[in-house]
Design a protein around this motif. Structure first.
Motif, short mmCIF file in Angstrom:
data_model
loop_
_atom_site.label_atom_id
_atom_site.label_comp_id
_atom_site.label_asym_id
_atom_site.label_seq_id
_atom_site.Cartn_x
_atom_site.Cartn_y
_atom_site.Cartn_z
N ALA A 271 0.80 -1.22 0.00
CA ALA A 271 0.00 0.00 0.00
C ALA A 271 0.84 1.27 0.00
O ALA A 271 0.30 2.36 -0.15
CB ALA A 271 -0.95 0.00 1.20
N ARG A 272 2.16 1.14 0.17
CA ARG A 272 3.04 2.32 0.12
C ARG A 272 3.65 2.52 -1.26
O ARG A 272 4.33 3.50 -1.51
CB ARG A 272 4.15 2.19 1.15
N THR A 273 3.39 1.58 -2.17
CA THR A 273 3.98 1.64 -3.51
C THR A 273 3.26 2.68 -4.37
O THR A 273 2.04 2.73 -4.40
CB THR A 273 3.90 0.27 -4.19
N ALA A 274 4.04 3.50 -5.09
CA ALA A 274 3.49 4.48 -6.03
C ALA A 274 3.88 4.07 -7.45
O ALA A 274 5.06 3.80 -7.72
CB ALA A 274 4.01 5.87 -5.73
N VAL A 275 2.89 4.02 -8.34
CA VAL A 275 3.10 3.67 -9.74
C VAL A 275 2.86 4.92 -10.58
O VAL A 275 1.75 5.47 -10.57
CB VAL A 275 2.16 2.54 -10.19
N CYS A 276 3.89 5.37 -11.29
CA CYS A 276 3.79 6.57 -12.12
C CYS A 276 4.04 6.19 -13.58
O CYS A 276 5.13 5.71 -13.93
CB CYS A 276 4.80 7.62 -11.68
N ILE A 349 4.09 15.89 -8.96
CA ILE A 349 3.78 14.47 -8.80
C ILE A 349 4.15 14.01 -7.40
O ILE A 349 3.36 13.32 -6.72
CB ILE A 349 4.53 13.63 -9.86
N ALA A 350 5.35 14.39 -6.94
CA ALA A 350 5.79 13.99 -5.60
C ALA A 350 4.84 14.53 -4.54
O ALA A 350 4.52 13.85 -3.57
CB ALA A 350 7.21 14.48 -5.35
#
Length: 389
Positions: A271-276, A349-350
């Motif tokens: 759940a901490r993963t970010a997909v860009c 984005i960040a």
């Protein structure tokens, strides 16, 4: 302390009386990082290390003294130019060590045991204790804090102090960081300051950047600044080079959806993963987002104009992605900063990733009235991974 958690777990189960010495601050070239620990049982048995040998004997004696007195002590060890034979660090660094007696019935023991159990089971946990502040709080308790902000144990002060400390510890845990936090005795920023030392047992959050473009290079730098483990993935080998992305932890040449599916199957996403998704190409974007929106990751964003977003969303619907999953897609990606350059876009984005992680609104604080530092949001339930057809 978490580096010797498995051994401490056995001591807690056996109701062994012991003292725990933890490195809580490091200056210069000290040999061990914050969190390194030495534990000494009442029988004299020792485990762990705080300095690799330089001051081990002195810390061992401090542990026995605190067990006898029942009082915690914070001691600084550094190199002495005046007395070369004084107890100190030959490397020239400085260590601050907190030594706490933890006999049977001590208020810190439940949190210590809970944290040790979590580490043994491979579950993320943060361990928080008071290292500086009012004497009545020093070494009197501890918290084991879980990713959702709930906790076991107490610091021995006001309930608001425990709640605020847990929120701060959960925020550090989300980043996989070990660090000091200063708050007030009543849980706010006012009043007598209390310094907490928070140890995190969790890998850094992952930032997966798909599309090896110039905007990706700027986003890699922003992700590293936020403490993320950053991966760049693109199917085109001419673009996925270490020279173009020197700050990336991993550079992968593969079809994006195939790489993401492999990472999901290996259990390396959470759940901490970010997909860009920065590729701007339907043949990459659609299969990648079709999978990403079904995975239990915390953030999925895609770059492109509003027209591109509409066309991409239509293709995802045709592919069978349900509306609930589509609602998770943040596109166009980022907050409205009127960004133009790759660096400005990476910042937007960040900022959106941080807001999504902590439940922020993305609005200027001057236009809000809620508490600035809020507890972690309740984790969402997301559809389990579904492999591509």
């Amino acid at each position: 302390m978490l580096d010797i958690a498995s051994e401490l777990r056995a001591w807690c189960a056996a109701e062994t009386d012991f003292a725990l010495a933890t490195v809580v601050s490091v200056t210069g070239s000290a040999p061990r990082p914050p969190g390194a620990a030495l534990a000494v049982a009442g029988t004299g048995t020792a485990l762990g290390s705080v300095s690799g040998g330089c001051v081990e004997g002195a810390v061992y004696e401090l542990c026995l003294e605190t067990l006898a007195s029942g009082d915690a002590v914070r001691h600084r060890f550094g190199y002495s130019d005046d007395d070369a034979f004084a107890v100190g660090l030959t490397c020239g660094g400085v260590l601050d060590v907190l030594v706490v007696p933890v006999p049977r019935g001590h208020p810190a023991r439940p949190a210590l045991a809970a944290a040790a159990d979590a580490v043994a089971g491979g579950r993320p946990v943060a361990f928080a204790s008071v290292t500086d502040g009012p004497a009545e709080l020093l070494g009197r308790g501890a918290l084991a804090v879980w990713p959702d902000g709930t906790f076991d144990g107490t610091l021995g002060g006001a309930p608001a102090l425990d709640a605020t400390a847990a929120g701060e510890a959960a925020a550090l845990l989300a980043q996989g960081r070990t660090a000091d936090v200063v708050i007030g005795t009543q849980g706010g920023v006012c009043g007598e300051p209390v310094t907490l030392f928070v140890e995190s047992a969790a890998a850094p959050p992952r930032l997966l950047v798909f599309g090896a473009i110039d905007f990706a290079a700027a986003l890699v730098r922003a992700g590293r600044f936020l403490g993320c483990h950053v991966t760049v993935c693109d199917a085109r080998p001419v673009f996925t080079t270490a020279e173009r992305f020197p700050g990336a932890d991993e550079i992968v040449t593969d079809w994006p959806h195939r790489y993401l599916d492999a990472e999901a199957r290996a259990g390396r996403l959470d759940a901490r993963t970010a997909v860009c998704v920065l590729t701007h190409d339907a043949k990459f974007d659609v299969p990648l987002l079709e999978l990403a929106l079904r995975l239990p990751v915390g953030y999925v964003g895609a770059m492109g104009s509003r027209r591109t977003h509409r066309e991409r969303t239509a293709r995802l619907r045709e592919a069978g992605v349900p509306e609930a999953a589509l609602a998770r897609l943040r596109s166009p990606i980022g907050l409205d900063l009127a960004a133009r350059t790759p660096e400005e876009t990476a910042l937007s984005i960040a900022a959106e990733i941080v807001a999504a992680r902590h439940g922020g609104t993305g609005l200027p604080l001057s236009r809000t009235s809620h508490t600035i530092h809020r507890p972690p949001p309740t984790p969402r339930t997301v559809t389990a991974p579904v492999p591509l057809r």
